[in-house]
Design a protein around this motif. Structure first.
Motif, mmCIF file in Angstrom:
data_model
loop_
_atom_site.group_PDB
_atom_site.id
_atom_site.type_symbol
_atom_site.label_atom_id
_atom_site.label_comp_id
_atom_site.label_asym_id
_atom_site.label_seq_id
_atom_site.Cartn_x
_atom_site.Cartn_y
_atom_site.Cartn_z
ATOM 1 N N PRO A 182 0.797 -1.238 0.000
ATOM 2 C CA PRO A 182 0.000 0.000 0.000
ATOM 3 C C PRO A 182 0.824 1.280 0.000
ATOM 4 O O PRO A 182 0.287 2.345 -0.276
ATOM 5 N N THR A 183 2.117 1.186 0.326
ATOM 6 C CA THR A 183 2.973 2.376 0.326
ATOM 7 C C THR A 183 4.309 2.050 -0.327
ATOM 8 O O THR A 183 4.703 0.884 -0.433
ATOM 9 N N PRO A 203 -2.732 1.510 -3.368
ATOM 10 C CA PRO A 203 -3.479 1.736 -2.130
ATOM 11 C C PRO A 203 -4.453 0.595 -1.871
ATOM 12 O O PRO A 203 -5.031 0.022 -2.806
ATOM 13 N N GLU A 318 0.158 1.941 5.311
ATOM 14 C CA GLU A 318 -1.019 2.747 4.998
ATOM 15 C C GLU A 318 -1.869 2.957 6.242
ATOM 16 O O GLU A 318 -2.077 2.036 7.030
#
Length: 406
Positions: A182-183, A203, A318
């Motif tokens: 997600p990051t 994401p 995230e």
């Protein structure tokens, strides 16, 4: 919403309430055509309502190899739990104290493989996405379970020697999986630890405009908590895990000079700290300990003038709480713990940032909030932060899975 794509959604932790995961499962199921959810231990009541409203069918791995894999996973988890109790003392060597967590990695891999095999068996060719995958044994999950896309949210436990050896033996399964982080920081760590594995950034959280809180909801929630017009409230949502910096919140609240309502919901919580807050002269505490329904969490957000997110420096996974804020339309007080997140939110007028660990600056922001409420995020704020809608997430995952794991 017109649901045009098909996915099989695997969520091995759907029986555990709360968090980012519960909302995403329901939202993605609602955006799929003929949705199918594989959950080895069932789903929570809150998730069940969202999944049922989507018309999704929930299945569990049973019979044949999936049943064997799931049984082996349960047995491994029992061994891990016993080991954690036996080797809890620091008198034991580090390698023994860490060994139960290595067994947990194996247990999670086996459960995921059981679910993925079941998804391919009953999914009629639909792509398979594991929403909350283990941070290890990716190739083994692909080899035992079959092609799939897997979201890895963070890395808590690294592979020890025996587990790493298992991963190397199963390395031919790497071509069957695409790992999503997600990051950028999580992606970089995964790519470094698992060379040769396809790792991409995407994401996990989703946000739709229809989820935005209404003024009626806000008025009802504030009345529920006894908040009068002109009174200010902040909320702290979710369990108090080690990556959250509740110490800075504790110090900031102790320095308040204006009355402030503090709404707390989640599990686990630090009960002694809550008692200390309740005794502070300027704090009006409203705590909802234990697992809370999605409806109760939504009401807490609705009653608050801002959500407070304080994390320790360097935490780069995230934040579901930031996604919550933008999708529901709640102003935010946020620590600058993650440079990537700090850069994305920029100078949004609905957000105020403070240096991670700086209680004085946080006290100042809380005081400012009492005298000058922040505006709510606009409906387009989620898109500006790169948070996809549920429909666009399903479409993207479907394309990726169809291309990347064939």
């Amino acid at each position: 919403m017109t649901a045009g794509q098909r996915l099989v959604l695997v969520e091995t932790g759907a029986h555990q309430g709360g968090g980012h995961r519960e909302h995403a499962l329901g939202a993605l199921a609602g955006a799929c055509r003929s949705p199918l959810v594989v959950a080895p231990y069932g789903v929570t009541a809150g998730a069940a309502r969202a999944v049922d409203s989507s018309g999704a069918r929930v299945v569990r791995p049973t019979g044949g190899l999936p049943g064997v894999l799931l049984a082996a996973s349960r047995a491994a988890e029992v061994v891990s739990q016993v080991g954690q109790r036996v080797f809890a003392s620091r008198r034991w060597p580090t390698v023994l104290r860490r060994s139960p967590h290595q067994v947990t990695l194996v247990a999670r891999c086996l459960a995921e493989a059981a679910c993925v095999r079941t998804a391919h068996r009953v999914g009629d060719g639909a792509p398979v996405v594991v929403l909350s995958a283990s941070e290890a044994l990716h190739a083994a999950a692909g080899l035992l379970g079959g092609p799939h896309v897997r979201f890895v949210h963070q890395i808590n436990t690294t592979e020890g020697g025996p587990v790493h050896t298992l991963g190397r033996l199963a390395r031919q399964g790497r071509e069957r999986v695409v790992v999503l982080a997600p990051t950028a920081a999580v992606r970089a760590e995964l790519a470094d630890r698992f060379p040769g594995l396809c790792v991409r950034e995407r994401p996990f959280g989703v946000a739709d405009r229809a989820e935005r809180l209404t003024e009626d909801e806000r008025a009802q929630a504030r009345a529920r908590y006894g908040l009068d017009t002109g009174e200010t409230a902040v909320c702290l949502v979710g369990g108090w895990w080690p990556h959250k910096d509740l110490d800075v919140v504790d110090r900031a609240l102790a320095q308040l000079e204006a009355p402030l309502h503090v709404l707390v919901v989640g599990h686990p919580l630090d009960v002694p700290m809550l008692k200390r807050w309740a005794a502070m002269p300027k704090v009006r505490l409203h705590a909802v300990p234990g697992a809370a329904s999605p409806e109760r969490v939504r009401a807490v957000y609705a009653a608050a003038d801002a959500a407070l997110v304080a994390r320790r420096p360097g935490v780069a996974m995230e934040s579901g709480l930031v996604v919550d804020a933008v999708r529901l339309g709640v102003p935010l007080l946020l620590s600058d713990h993650d440079p990537g997140l700090t850069q994305r939110v920029g100078s949004a007028d609905w957000l105020r940032m403070f240096p991670a660990g700086d209680s004085g600056r946080l006290t100042a922001l809380l005081t400012d909030l009492v005298w000058s409420p922040l505006p709510r995020p606009e409906p387009h704020a989620a898109a500006e932060l790169g948070v996809p809608t549920a429909a666009s997430q399903v479409a993207w995952l479907s394309r990726l899975a169809s291309k990347g794991t064939s």
